[in-house]
Design an enzyme around this catalytic site. Structure first.
Site, PDB file in Angstrom:
ATOM      1  CG  ASP A  10      34.140  41.552  34.944  1.00 38.27           C
ATOM      2  OD1 ASP A  10      35.233  41.058  34.764  1.00 38.27           O
ATOM      3  OD2 ASP A  10      33.534  40.887  36.292  1.00 38.27           O
ATOM      4  CG  ASP A  15      38.344  42.434  34.333  1.00 43.54           C
ATOM      5  OD1 ASP A  15      38.001  41.202  33.630  1.00 43.54           O
ATOM      6  OD2 ASP A  15      38.105  42.523  35.373  1.00 43.54           O
ATOM      7  CG  ASP A 250      39.969  39.026  35.965  1.00 53.32           C
ATOM      8  OD1 ASP A 250      39.605  38.167  36.741  1.00 53.32           O
ATOM      9  OD2 ASP A 250      39.496  40.056  35.960  1.00 53.32           O
TER      10      ASP A 250
END
Length: 318
Positions: A10, A15, A250
């Site tokens: 996302d 990310d 992440d």
């Protein structure tokens, strides 16, 4: 042999960091990137993912459009941290367009890729788990075709970062998190919120990291400026991080997937997700008493090799 991976993202700032680590890892082959709602609305996620691939010179990697909202919950995003656009509100006028996206949808793409490479594909999920939940609904055998699943999400000590007791990715779609933890019986590794907080890197490293001279480093410094300011604020450090430092959430799940020796200590336990509690909806539940009678257990990351993580982050922006 290169590790074959699907990244389900996302794309916000962390990310982007995870994607760049995967791209810089010589022993990793990214077979596809699937996009989901989460840190920012899906249209931004798609554009952000393509921006990251462009700066890394890898627009050849297929990107797939996934779900724009959770199965049942109201949509959430994390614009206060990642910026309204998900990448620090520093737009690129020359960003690649969404015409570069693949026609096939994310869940169907996951299934097709895993079927073509049975028990070889590692799936790394760093956003809400909607795409994964739909994929197993479409093909119940899909998880059995995976080599492993790595998730950034959930929490282990009922410490929330979105609700009182819930971590963002799981709270953003609790039903999907429940389905994935119930039906994915492949080896599963989870980097939880509290674990990522305990594993934060010193700000001194972060300053050194972002001072490097390269196009990728300049891009990273630009997109992280907003989130770094937020993360260094006294309220955020006190109430959320509980220890201080740079927490690239992440990245932990991706790093563990890249390097089999990255995880130093882990525990194996059955887990589920609370769906009904007023204060606990979306909270990950660890079944130490084995009352759930679940055969499948996951690996919860406890400690990792942070020196390896630093090297991965440095290599990602060279």
């Amino acid at each position: 042999m290169k590790k074959k991976m699907i990244l389900d993202v996302d794309t916000g700032v962390d990310d982007a960091q995870a994607i760049m680590i995967a791209l810089s890892s010589p022993h990793v082959e990214i077979l596809g990137i699937t996009c989901c709602h989460g840190n920012t609305p899906l249209e931004n996620v798609l554009k952000n993912t393509l921006r990251v691939l462009k700066v890394c010179g890898r627009l050849d990697i297929p990107v797939y459009k996934g779900f724009s909202k959770p199965l049942l919950s109201n949509k959430r995003n994390a614009g206060d941290y990642h910026g309204k656009d998900g990448l620090g509100d520093v737009p690129d006028p020359d960003a690649p367009g969404v015409e570069l996206l693949q026609k096939k949808k994310a869940a169907q793409a996951m299934i097709k890729i895993a079927k073509a490479h049975p028990e070889e594909v590692i799936l790394v999920a760093t956003g809400p788990l909607t795409n994964l939940a739909v994929a197993v609904q479409l093909d119940p055998s899909f998880p059995n075709k995976l080599k492993a699943l790595y998730i950034m999400g959930g929490n282990t000590n009922s410490r929330g970062n979105t609700t009182v007791c819930g971590e963002f990715n799981f709270v953003a779609d609790p039903e999907s998190a429940y389905i994935v933890l119930d039906r994915y019986t492949c080896p599963t590794y989870i980097a939880s919120w509290e674990f990522s907080c305990r594993s934060s890197l010193p700000w001194s490293f972060c300053d050194e990291w972002l001072s490097r001279k390269s196009e990728k480093a300049a891009f990273m410094k630009k997109i992280t400026a907003l989130s770094m300011t937020k993360a260094k604020s006294a309220d955020y450090q006190k109430e959320v991080i509980a220890g201080g430092g740079f927490n690239p959430c992440d990245v932990f799940a991706l790093a563990a997937a890249v390097d089999d020796d990255f995880i130093v200590e882990k525990e194996e336990v059955a887990v589920t997700v609370e769906l009904n509690g007023t204060n606990t909806r979306g909270m990950m539940v660890l079944d130490y008493m084995e009352l759930l009678k679940k055969e499948h257990k996951v690996f919860i990351m406890k400690t990792v090799d942070l020196e390896k993580l630093k090297k991965m982050l440095i290599n990602a922006i060279k």
